[in-house]
Motif scaffolding. Sequence first.
Motif, PDB file in Angstrom:
ATOM      1  N   UNK A 156       4.642 115.595  12.684  1.00  0.00           N
ATOM      2  CA  UNK A 156       6.060 115.910  12.819  1.00  0.00           C
ATOM      3  C   UNK A 156       6.665 115.483  14.155  1.00  0.00           C
ATOM      4  N   UNK A 157       5.863 114.954  15.053  1.00  0.00           N
ATOM      5  CA  UNK A 157       6.341 114.610  16.393  1.00  0.00           C
ATOM      6  C   UNK A 157       7.379 113.478  16.369  1.00  0.00           C
ATOM      7  N   UNK A 158       7.048 112.349  15.773  1.00  0.00           N
ATOM      8  CA  UNK A 158       7.967 111.207  15.789  1.00  0.00           C
ATOM      9  C   UNK A 158       9.269 111.560  15.080  1.00  0.00           C
ATOM     10  N   UNK A 159       9.158 112.138  13.894  1.00  0.00           N
ATOM     11  CA  UNK A 159      10.354 112.557  13.164  1.00  0.00           C
ATOM     12  C   UNK A 159      11.140 113.603  13.931  1.00  0.00           C
ATOM     13  N   UNK A 160      10.428 114.480  14.642  1.00  0.00           N
ATOM     14  CA  UNK A 160      11.084 115.509  15.432  1.00  0.00           C
ATOM     15  C   UNK A 160      11.944 114.914  16.538  1.00  0.00           C
ATOM     16  N   UNK A 161      11.435 113.883  17.199  1.00  0.00           N
ATOM     17  CA  UNK A 161      12.228 113.222  18.244  1.00  0.00           C
ATOM     18  C   UNK A 161      13.454 112.526  17.642  1.00  0.00           C
ATOM     19  N   UNK A 162      13.275 111.913  16.486  1.00  0.00           N
ATOM     20  CA  UNK A 162      14.399 111.250  15.819  1.00  0.00           C
ATOM     21  C   UNK A 162      15.452 112.287  15.420  1.00  0.00           C
ATOM     22  N   UNK A 163      15.006 113.403  14.825  1.00  0.00           N
ATOM     23  CA  UNK A 163      15.950 114.451  14.422  1.00  0.00           C
ATOM     24  C   UNK A 163      16.613 115.098  15.640  1.00  0.00           C
ATOM     25  N   UNK A 164      15.886 115.219  16.749  1.00  0.00           N
ATOM     26  CA  UNK A 164      16.473 115.775  17.976  1.00  0.00           C
ATOM     27  C   UNK A 164      17.611 114.881  18.466  1.00  0.00           C
ATOM     28  N   UNK A 165      17.402 113.572  18.422  1.00  0.00           N
ATOM     29  CA  UNK A 165      18.430 112.629  18.846  1.00  0.00           C
ATOM     30  C   UNK A 165      19.652 112.720  17.925  1.00  0.00           C
ATOM     31  N   UNK A 166      19.410 112.738  16.610  1.00  0.00           N
ATOM     32  CA  UNK A 166      20.511 112.811  15.640  1.00  0.00           C
ATOM     33  C   UNK A 166      21.282 114.123  15.801  1.00  0.00           C
ATOM     34  N   UNK A 167      20.545 115.238  15.913  1.00  0.00           N
ATOM     35  CA  UNK A 167      21.200 116.552  16.050  1.00  0.00           C
ATOM     36  C   UNK A 167      22.022 116.607  17.335  1.00  0.00           C
ATOM     37  N   UNK A 168      21.511 116.021  18.401  1.00  0.00           N
ATOM     38  CA  UNK A 168      22.243 116.016  19.669  1.00  0.00           C
ATOM     39  C   UNK A 168      23.520 115.183  19.549  1.00  0.00           C
ATOM     40  N   UNK A 169      23.389 113.983  19.022  1.00  0.00           N
ATOM     41  CA  UNK A 169      24.541 113.081  18.922  1.00  0.00           C
ATOM     42  C   UNK A 169      25.616 113.645  17.980  1.00  0.00           C
ATOM     43  N   UNK A 170      25.200 113.943  16.753  1.00  0.00           N
ATOM     44  CA  UNK A 170      26.148 114.453  15.757  1.00  0.00           C
ATOM     45  C   UNK A 170      26.663 115.836  16.160  1.00  0.00           C
ATOM     46  N   UNK A 171      25.773 116.673  16.680  1.00  0.00           N
ATOM     47  CA  UNK A 171      26.154 118.029  17.053  1.00  0.00           C
ATOM     48  C   UNK A 171      27.227 118.070  18.117  1.00  0.00           C
ATOM     49  N   UNK A 172      27.081 117.282  19.166  1.00  0.00           N
ATOM     50  CA  UNK A 172      28.082 117.261  20.237  1.00  0.00           C
ATOM     51  C   UNK A 172      29.399 116.681  19.704  1.00  0.00           C
ATOM     52  N   UNK A 173      29.321 115.644  18.907  1.00  0.00           N
ATOM     53  CA  UNK A 173      30.516 115.037  18.322  1.00  0.00           C
ATOM     54  C   UNK A 173      31.272 116.048  17.451  1.00  0.00           C
TER      55      UNK A 173
END
Length: 187
Positions: A156-173
């Motif tokens: 789950x590590x690689x996917x977790x980093x990808x989801x962290x990036x997406x959640x950060x970008x979309x979440x702040x927007x």
Amino acid sequence: MTQSDSSKKLRMMIVTALFAAIIAVLAQVAIPMPLGVPITGQTLAIGLAATILGSRYGTLSTILYLIIGAIGVPVFAQFTGGLGILFGPTGGFLVGFIPATLIMGYYLEKTSFTFKNAIVANIIGMFITLFFGTIWLKYIASLSWPVAFAGGFTPFIIGGFIKAFIAAYVGILVRERLKSANLLIAY
């Protein structure tokens, strides 16, 4: 409480319930894995809830989601529900969503709701969820540490980093847009 205060609280309750529904929908995006722990969109949704709503309402949306699933509504991954899921091998990941959301939101409230801080918060949340999930998986499934780690953490590590990036970008927007539309109580 003034009319304005009660209106704000009602809006936040609606947004909180909406995020519980978003978690339920993204939970159905699942890739089955060995040991019965699928890769899901739940962690992305948890990251979005914390990044957009902060600690209080993000955590409330997570708790609401877990309550709905615990009473048997099939909102958990692969349309499952019930206490058996919470006390089964994947239950630690689900329970880990609560401290993960709380800490992610708290971190953002104490620093600032920026993309950089949101990435850090979401990575912290990923590790909290994986920590809870792996320990739970080890004891519930009576696995050795290496097997629990290999089945509950490593994939789950690689996917977790990808989801962290997406959640950060979309979440702040989304957070900024909800604030500008006066649909979100800003911290």
